[in-house]
Enzyme design. Structure first.
Site, PDB file in Angstrom:
ATOM      1  N   LYS A 199     -46.190  28.526  51.648  1.00 28.69           N
ATOM      2  CA  LYS A 199     -47.571  28.226  52.024  1.00 28.69           C
ATOM      3  C   LYS A 199     -48.403  27.762  50.819  1.00 28.69           C
ATOM      4  O   LYS A 199     -49.396  27.064  50.972  1.00 28.69           O
ATOM      5  CB  LYS A 199     -48.252  29.459  52.636  1.00 28.69           C
ATOM      6  CG  LYS A 199     -47.498  30.170  53.744  1.00 28.69           C
ATOM      7  CD  LYS A 199     -47.370  29.336  54.995  1.00 28.69           C
ATOM      8  CE  LYS A 199     -47.044  30.124  56.244  1.00 28.69           C
ATOM      9  NZ  LYS A 199     -45.712  30.737  56.299  1.00 28.69           N
TER      10      LYS A 199
HETATM   11  C1  PLP Z   1     -44.811  30.798  57.413  1.00 27.48           C
HETATM   12  C2  PLP Z   1     -43.418  31.063  57.066  1.00 27.48           C
HETATM   13  C3  PLP Z   1     -42.367  30.543  57.834  1.00 27.48           C
HETATM   14  C4  PLP Z   1     -42.604  29.770  59.097  1.00 27.48           C
HETATM   15  O1  PLP Z   1     -43.227  28.531  58.873  1.00 27.48           O
HETATM   16  P1  PLP Z   1     -43.955  27.776  60.068  1.00 27.48           P
HETATM   17  O2  PLP Z   1     -44.620  26.620  59.454  1.00 27.48           O
HETATM   18  O3  PLP Z   1     -44.941  28.767  60.630  1.00 27.48           O
HETATM   19  O4  PLP Z   1     -42.924  27.420  61.059  1.00 27.48           O
HETATM   20  C5  PLP Z   1     -41.071  30.779  57.424  1.00 27.48           C
HETATM   21  N1  PLP Z   1     -40.803  31.526  56.316  1.00 27.48           N
HETATM   22  C6  PLP Z   1     -41.793  32.046  55.565  1.00 27.48           C
HETATM   23  C7  PLP Z   1     -41.443  32.876  54.398  1.00 27.48           C
HETATM   24  C8  PLP Z   1     -43.129  31.824  55.905  1.00 27.48           C
HETATM   25  O5  PLP Z   1     -44.101  32.350  55.156  1.00 27.48           O
END
Ligand code: PLP
Length: 493
Positions: A110
């Protein structure tokens, strides 16, 4: 470039507006009017660094942003990553690579979007003449919350309020959020799961009563979740960057197709890959990997999205999601950008918990995607096997993806190079990772991290060790019916 809503009743003239608003007034998601094609640019992007590639990809949508300024914002954002490389590609086996997206300030993928989003939003507000203060609402399954808090802390004219499922995130994730510094932040636990948080936040966004109340306080709302196009667009860059890195290292020839496997929750990460493909990046398949909450696996298999099912708490909590918001953007494309049909399907989902796509759409989607899931036991096994066979320490989300990549390769016999997206540091889930590789269960997350470091020789990131001595600032836990009140009170503060 114009942006339209997936539900058709609303359009905005540029990305700046789409990013500051976050969600369309009709409840739909903003999508670009068309996808710029970068095929002819790929060769010249080979010699660029990550920030330059990102500015190129992002700038092709954000045409009203100044190019030079965007590039310097990208350089500043990605300088916060270890060794200035936001997305290194690591080879773990013949034809198998891991794209590490967790070297940023909060150790999850993120960060790639949320280190840049404050700039995109502030500039977007300038361009579109927004004079009010911005209140960012976030629903998090664990990682978005912390990354958004770090990105937006102490930004003037912006406040941020994060809702997380009080018992649905890892110990480290909870500690990261509850110790957050900054005078413009609020972190609130909700009794419920991620879907409850997300539904509450979406409801607040589309309520004209709440908008009026906030407007009296000179506040407008925006979102840092992947429903915001500004969250999505920086994520397209690392698909390009990984591809170009593989060309540079001689693993593939320019133009050769490769596949990606993505650990998926809200469908934001994998959707960015689909967008990259639409922009001309040579991608074969996108493999959608889920944990026991396998609503997407079933959707790709049967053509019916059915969210009415048991919810499982797993060791990959950031994927414990039953309503994947960004799938709306995919089915909008699949339907030939039919917004009336998309709106109807989303209405069906809200009313009955399900909707179906047509046989033709199903065929089309199967040509682009493959889906698989793995349960808790398999996830542990993959963490263990990967560590034993290649010395690679994978977090549980990455392990779910490694398993799906293996299934895809076995079932399809496809010989394309495979890049598995690694979305979090294993140290965010220290107890479960340690248990998987050693069989030892240590309840204390820091002690487990210590044991993991000794065992793996993979150093504990300072962001984790520093957590221990940080003051816990946020302890509030509310009922999901209290989210509106919480938001209004925080806005007025
Ligand atoms: C948010 C997240 C995901 C999922 O990603 P999306 O964009 O919501 O599909 C997978 N792994 C981790 C560690 C995340 O923080």
């Amino acid at each position: 470039m114009q942006f339209v809503s997936t539900r058709g009743k609303f359009a905005v003239e540029n990305a700046a507006k789409a990013i500051t608003k976050g969600l369309s007034d009709d409840g739909g998601l903003f999508v670009p009017q068309y996808f710029p094609n970068l095929t002819a640019e790929l060769e010249s992007m080979l010699s660029m660094d990550y920030a330059e590639r990102a500015a190129k990809v992002i700038g092709s949508f954000l045409t009203e942003y100044d190019g030079k300024e965007l590039l310097s914002a990208c350089k500043k954002a990605y300088a916060q990553f270890d060794e200035g490389d936001a997305a290194p590609v690591v080879k773990i086996d013949d034809g198998l690579f891991v794209l590490e997206l967790f070297h940023g300030p909060t150790l999850a993928f993120k960060d790639i979007a949320l280190t840049l989003l404050p700039y995109l939003m502030r500039k977007g507000a300038d361009i579109s003449g927004v004079k009010e203060n911005i209140l960012i609402l976030v629903a998090t399954s664990g990682d978005t919350g912390k990354a958004a808090l770090e990105g937006f802390k102490n930004q003037t004219g912006i406040k941020i309020c994060v809702f997380y499922p009080s018992e649905g995130v890892s110990d480290m994730q909870k500690m990261q959020m509850c110790t957050q510094e900054g005078d413009n932040v609020n972190v609130v636990g909700v009794k419920g799961n991620f879907d409850d948080c997300q539904t509450a936040v979406k409801k607040i966004f589309t309520s004209s009563d709440i908008a009026a109340e906030l407007s009296a306080e000179n506040v407008v709302l925006s979102s840092a979740n992947s429903i915001n196009f500004g969250r999505l667009v920086p994520q397209i860059s690392y698909y390009f960057s990984a591809y170009l890195d593989l060309v540079n290292s001689g693993e593939i020839k320019l133009g050769e197709k490769i596949d990606f496997t993505v650990p998926t929750g809200n469908f934001g990460n994998i959707l960015a890959g689909y967008y990259a493909k639409k922009m001309g990046l040579p991608i074969g398949r996108l493999v959608c990997a889920s944990n026991s909450n396998n609503v997407l696996t079933e959707f790709f298999e049967s053509g019916t999205y059915d969210a009415d099912r048991e919810f499982f708490k797993t060791m990959s909590p950031s994927m414990d999601i039953l309503i994947s918001s960004n799938l709306e953007r995919l089915i909008f494309e699949l339907s030939g950008r039919n917004s009336a049909l998309t709106a109807k399907r989303m209405e069906d989902l809200k009313k009955s918990g399900k909707y179906s796509i047509t046989e033709d759409e199903k065929k089309a989607v199967k040509a682009e995607f493959f889906a698989d899931y793995c349960d808790e036991e398999e996830c542990s096994e993959v963490i263990c096997d990967t560590f034993e066979n290649s010395g690679y320490l994978a977090d549980p989300h990455t392990a779910v993806a490694l398993k799906a990549a293996e299934t895809y390769s076995a079932q399809s016999g496809c010989k394309n190079k495979m890049v598995v997206l690694s979305t979090a540091s294993p140290y965010k889930f220290s107890q479960n990772v340690l248990k998987s590789v050693s069989g030892k269960m240590i309840k204390d997350p820091f002690k487990a991290a210590q044991a993991l470091e000794t065992l793996s020789a993979c150093p504990i990131p300072p962001q984790i060790s520093q957590l221990k001595s940080k003051e816990k600032r946020f302890t509030q836990v509310i009922d999901k019916t209290e989210t509106v009140k919480t938001v209004c009170e925080f806005a007025a503060k």
